[in-house]
Design a protein around this motif. Structure first.
Motif, PDB file in Angstrom:
ATOM      1  N   SER A   1       0.838  -1.193   0.000  1.00  0.00           N
ATOM      2  CA  SER A   1       0.000   0.000   0.000  1.00  0.00           C
ATOM      3  C   SER A   1       0.869   1.237   0.000  1.00  0.00           C
ATOM      4  O   SER A   1       1.962   1.234   0.544  1.00  0.00           O
TER       5      SER A   1
ATOM      6  N   ALA B   1       0.101   5.109   0.943  1.00  0.00           N
ATOM      7  CA  ALA B   1      -0.818   6.145   1.410  1.00  0.00           C
ATOM      8  C   ALA B   1      -0.268   7.510   1.029  1.00  0.00           C
ATOM      9  O   ALA B   1       0.878   7.833   1.354  1.00  0.00           O
TER      10      ALA B   1
ATOM     11  N   SER C   1      -0.578  11.731   0.878  1.00  0.00           N
ATOM     12  CA  SER C   1      -1.153  12.950   1.424  1.00  0.00           C
ATOM     13  C   SER C   1      -0.550  14.135   0.688  1.00  0.00           C
ATOM     14  O   SER C   1       0.610  14.096   0.278  1.00  0.00           O
TER      15      SER C   1
ATOM     16  N   ASP D   1      -7.302   3.262  -4.814  1.00  0.00           N
ATOM     17  CA  ASP D   1      -8.578   3.557  -4.185  1.00  0.00           C
ATOM     18  C   ASP D   1      -8.669   5.076  -4.140  1.00  0.00           C
ATOM     19  O   ASP D   1      -7.970   5.725  -3.350  1.00  0.00           O
TER      20      ASP D   1
ATOM     21  N   VAL E   1     -11.030   6.964  -3.159  1.00  0.00           N
ATOM     22  CA  VAL E   1     -11.670   7.506  -1.963  1.00  0.00           C
ATOM     23  C   VAL E   1     -10.652   7.600  -0.820  1.00  0.00           C
ATOM     24  O   VAL E   1     -10.532   8.616  -0.149  1.00  0.00           O
ATOM     25  N   LYS E   2      -9.926   6.505  -0.613  1.00  0.00           N
ATOM     26  CA  LYS E   2      -8.922   6.479   0.454  1.00  0.00           C
ATOM     27  C   LYS E   2      -7.617   7.141   0.020  1.00  0.00           C
ATOM     28  O   LYS E   2      -6.754   7.397   0.853  1.00  0.00           O
ATOM     29  N   ASN E   3      -7.472   7.387  -1.288  1.00  0.00           N
ATOM     30  CA  ASN E   3      -6.229   7.968  -1.828  1.00  0.00           C
ATOM     31  C   ASN E   3      -5.028   7.070  -1.533  1.00  0.00           C
ATOM     32  O   ASN E   3      -3.996   7.525  -1.029  1.00  0.00           O
ATOM     33  N   ILE E   4      -5.190   5.801  -1.842  1.00  0.00           N
ATOM     34  CA  ILE E   4      -4.147   4.804  -1.614  1.00  0.00           C
ATOM     35  C   ILE E   4      -3.857   4.075  -2.921  1.00  0.00           C
ATOM     36  O   ILE E   4      -4.779   3.716  -3.656  1.00  0.00           O
TER      37      ILE E   4
ATOM     38  N   TYR F   1      -2.108   0.677  -4.584  1.00  0.00           N
ATOM     39  CA  TYR F   1      -1.818  -0.694  -4.169  1.00  0.00           C
ATOM     40  C   TYR F   1      -0.967  -1.402  -5.215  1.00  0.00           C
ATOM     41  O   TYR F   1      -0.963  -1.056  -6.401  1.00  0.00           O
TER      42      TYR F   1
END
Length: 114
Positions: A21, A23, A25, A72, A74-77, A79
């Motif tokens: 993953s 993540a 920001s 994703d 929505v989650k801004n991730i 993979y």
């Protein structure tokens, strides 16, 4: 401040799977072509999988058919699903933009060994 944080690595045996993953920001993944890179000991960092803004994915031959990049929104991730891992997949894995890479994260170590 833009930050990319990779996770999900580990020690696995050949043939096993991992999901990495990334993540993000300070950056919207959906608005950028993103990629997974890896750097094996003694080698340069190489791009192995990418996904365009439109969702088109590309892979280097070494991982084609075994790895899948996805995001994703929505989650801004970001993979990376890695199946049928091989010892030659051992490396530190990073995510970043395809163009104008941002500051690199710390990466996540993947070790494939029996």
């Amino acid at each position: 401040q833009v930050q990319l944080v990779e996770s999900g690595g580990g020690l696995v045996q050949p043939g096993e799977s991992l999901r990495l993953s990334c993540a993000a920001s300070g950056i919207i993944l959906l608005a950028n072509s993103m990629a997974w890179y890896r750097q094996a000991p003694g080698n340069q960092r190489e791009l192995i999988a990418s996904i365009t803004i439109g969702g088109t994915t590309n892979y280097v031959d070494a991982v084609k058919g075994r790895f899948t990049i996805s995001r994703d929104s929505v989650k801004n991730i970001l993979y990376l699903q890695m199946n049928n891992l091989k010892p030659e997949d051992t490396a530190v894995y990073y995510c970043n933009r395809v163009l104008s890479p941002l500051s690199w994260g710390q990466g996540t170590q993947v070790t494939v060994s029996s």
